[in-house]
Write a protein that holds these residues in place. Structure first.
Motif, mmCIF file in Angstrom:
data_model
loop_
_atom_site.group_PDB
_atom_site.id
_atom_site.type_symbol
_atom_site.label_atom_id
_atom_site.label_comp_id
_atom_site.label_asym_id
_atom_site.label_seq_id
_atom_site.Cartn_x
_atom_site.Cartn_y
_atom_site.Cartn_z
ATOM 1 N N LEU A 1 7.151 -1.296 55.829
ATOM 2 C CA LEU A 1 7.412 0.145 55.875
ATOM 3 C C LEU A 1 6.200 0.993 56.285
ATOM 4 C CD1 LEU A 1 9.820 1.769 53.383
ATOM 5 C CD2 LEU A 1 8.024 3.081 54.455
ATOM 6 N N LEU B 1 9.853 -3.622 52.590
ATOM 7 C CA LEU B 1 8.900 -2.674 51.991
ATOM 8 C C LEU B 1 7.485 -2.918 52.515
ATOM 9 C CD1 LEU B 1 9.911 -2.156 48.242
ATOM 10 C CD2 LEU B 1 10.044 -0.544 50.133
ATOM 11 N N MET C 1 8.407 6.781 52.215
ATOM 12 C CA MET C 1 7.030 6.639 51.758
ATOM 13 C C MET C 1 6.980 6.405 50.250
ATOM 14 S SD MET C 1 5.292 9.704 53.974
ATOM 15 C CE MET C 1 5.366 9.678 55.767
ATOM 16 N N GLY C 2 7.788 7.164 49.505
ATOM 17 C CA GLY C 2 7.821 7.022 48.050
ATOM 18 C C GLY C 2 8.290 5.635 47.641
ATOM 19 N N ALA C 3 9.300 5.105 48.352
ATOM 20 C CA ALA C 3 9.819 3.780 48.018
ATOM 21 C C ALA C 3 8.735 2.718 48.183
ATOM 22 C CB ALA C 3 11.012 3.448 48.909
ATOM 23 N N SER C 4 7.894 2.900 49.208
ATOM 24 C CA SER C 4 6.829 1.929 49.446
ATOM 25 C C SER C 4 5.684 2.092 48.445
ATOM 26 C CB SER C 4 6.310 2.097 50.878
ATOM 27 O OG SER C 4 5.150 1.347 51.074
ATOM 28 N N LEU C 5 5.394 3.343 48.083
ATOM 29 C CA LEU C 5 4.246 3.631 47.210
ATOM 30 C C LEU C 5 4.555 3.371 45.738
ATOM 31 C CD1 LEU C 5 1.352 4.752 47.505
ATOM 32 C CD2 LEU C 5 2.280 7.036 47.082
ATOM 33 N N SER C 6 5.830 3.476 45.383
ATOM 34 C CA SER C 6 6.248 3.462 43.982
ATOM 35 C C SER C 6 5.618 2.339 43.156
ATOM 36 C CB SER C 6 7.777 3.370 43.914
ATOM 37 O OG SER C 6 8.186 3.366 42.580
ATOM 38 N N ALA D 1 13.136 2.820 44.489
ATOM 39 C CA ALA D 1 12.277 1.636 44.497
ATOM 40 C C ALA D 1 12.321 0.906 43.159
ATOM 41 C CB ALA D 1 10.852 2.033 44.844
ATOM 42 N N ASP D 2 12.463 1.661 42.049
ATOM 43 C CA ASP D 2 12.487 1.037 40.726
ATOM 44 C C ASP D 2 13.681 0.106 40.554
ATOM 45 O OD1 ASP D 2 10.222 2.377 40.162
ATOM 46 O OD2 ASP D 2 11.132 3.907 38.872
ATOM 47 N N GLY E 1 12.528 8.316 46.631
ATOM 48 C CA GLY E 1 11.975 7.002 46.953
ATOM 49 C C GLY E 1 11.512 6.262 45.708
ATOM 50 N N PHE E 2 10.897 6.992 44.773
ATOM 51 C CA PHE E 2 10.434 6.389 43.514
ATOM 52 C C PHE E 2 11.621 5.882 42.710
ATOM 53 C CE2 PHE E 2 5.910 7.941 42.907
ATOM 54 C CZ PHE E 2 5.768 8.392 44.203
ATOM 55 N N VAL F 1 6.526 3.434 59.559
ATOM 56 C CA VAL F 1 6.547 4.904 59.465
ATOM 57 C C VAL F 1 5.403 5.496 60.290
ATOM 58 C CG1 VAL F 1 6.291 6.892 57.938
ATOM 59 C CG2 VAL F 1 7.687 4.951 57.230
ATOM 60 N N ARG G 1 10.920 13.565 47.695
ATOM 61 C CA ARG G 1 9.698 12.888 47.244
ATOM 62 C C ARG G 1 9.950 11.979 46.045
ATOM 63 N NH1 ARG G 1 6.057 18.237 48.500
ATOM 64 N NH2 ARG G 1 5.112 17.448 50.391
#
Lengths: 239, 99
Positions: B45, B42, A86-91, B29-30, B25-26, B49, B22
């Motif tokens: 996704l 993405l 979820m974080g990867a998509s929201l980032s 993704a970067d 993922g951030f 999910v 949490r």
């Protein structure tokens, strides 16, 4: 352009059904915690530090004295691993939050994520919208789980009232917003549903969410036409 | 109103690993490319999910499946809160009638 006040109201409106679904769940959690000998203060500590419903409920089920620290921590990690997806998509969609992203990550729940992704289909996610949704969930979760330690005994059979169905109902309604036609979304839905159900039936634990999600993503990549990547970028520029 | 130190240690360990899932993922993704197959993945996704979370719940039995279909149809017409309220009521009524 939306104003902060409009975003605040939109956030409250969006989060209301998810709060209504989460409150009975939190009450049950509190009641179960009491049955395991956890105090209201410990319930508050867990709800505010962990803040992840399913993993908290499973943790309470596993709880014994002394607490099995390693097993509880590993379980929480596995059950919450879906947050990484979820974080990867929201980032990228909240990149403009700056350092508030790290607070946004702490408050990330299935519900806040799903509502924000749905919002991002129509317009950018503002800080006001995200934190209205996420903080409302956070506060209600603390209050309800602690109240559950006091009053939970009165709510022993929530499934008779259909309350456990509120959560899937919210997600079904939100999922519809991601429909992009049978050709693009169909393979994602079928692959994700089939693999999730199969893994749920055969593998213990929360692996089915990760397995289903990965199957859906792979289906999207495999069935995507070669030019879709450029289309997606062009589509974003005109949206 | 007391907190046992061992219980508190367990809560802290759960919290630390949950926060790790949490932010991971951030952090990942970067560093991902913003086009091509990764972009397609993405984009897919969120529905992937959501469906993975929903499917086993809805397939748990005939009542859940029926209530799920009702919600699906209602969600095309009604706002979220009304959809959820009717879905919950349908699940409760079906259980009352058949369980």
């Amino acid at each position: 352009m939306t104003t902060p006040l409009a975003d605040f109201r939109a956030g409250l409106l969006a989060v209301f059904p998810t709060v209504a679904a989460a409150v009975p769940f939190a009450l049950i959690l509190g009641q179960q915690a009491t049955a395991k000998g956890l105090t209201p203060a410990e319930m508050l500590a867990m709800s505010s530090i962990v803040f992840a419903g399913s993993s908290q409920l499973i943790a309470v089920g596993l709880w014994s004295t002394p607490a099995p620290i390693a097993a509880l921590a590993l379980m929480a990690f596995l059950v919450n691993l879906r947050h990484t997806l979820m974080g990867a998509s929201l980032s990228g969609k909240i990149a403009h939050f700056g350092s508030l992203r790290w607070l946004a990550a702490f408050l990330l729940t299935d519900e806040a994520w799903a509502l924000s992704e749905r919002r991002a289909l129509d317009r950018p996610i503002s800080r006001t919208f995200y934190f209205t949704v996420a903080l409302t969930m956070f506060v209600c979760w603390q209050v309800a789980s602690v109240l559950g330690t006091v009053f939970g005994a009165y709510l022993e059979h929530p499934e008779a009232w259909g309350l456990d169905f509120a959560f899937p109902a919210i997600f079904i309604a939100l999922a519809l917003g991601f429909w992009r036609g049978a050709r693009r979304t169909g393979p994602v839905l079928v692959a994700s549903a089939v693999v999730a159900v199969a893994v749920h039936a055969t593998v213990p634990g929360a692996w089915y969410v990760i397995a289903g999600a990965i199957a859906g993503i792979l289906a999207a990549v495999i069935t995507a036409p070669r030019e879709q990547a450029t289309e997606a970028l062009a589509g974003e520029a005109t949206r | 109103m007391t907190i046992d130190p061992v219980n508190f240690a367990a809560i802290l360990a759960m919290g630390a690993l949950t926060y790790f899932t949490r932010i991971l993922g951030f952090l990942v993704a970067d560093r991902l490319p913003k086009s091509g197959p990764v972009r397609v993945a993405l984009d897919a996704l969120p529905p992937a999910v959501l469906v993975a979370v929903i499917a086993p719940i809805v397939m748990a039995g005939p009542i859940e499946a029926a209530a799920g279909v009702v919600v699906l149809v209602l969600a095309l017409r009604l706002p979220l809160i009304a959809t959820v309220a009717v879905g919950v009521a349908v699940a409760a009524l079906l259980r009352f009638a058949f369980l």
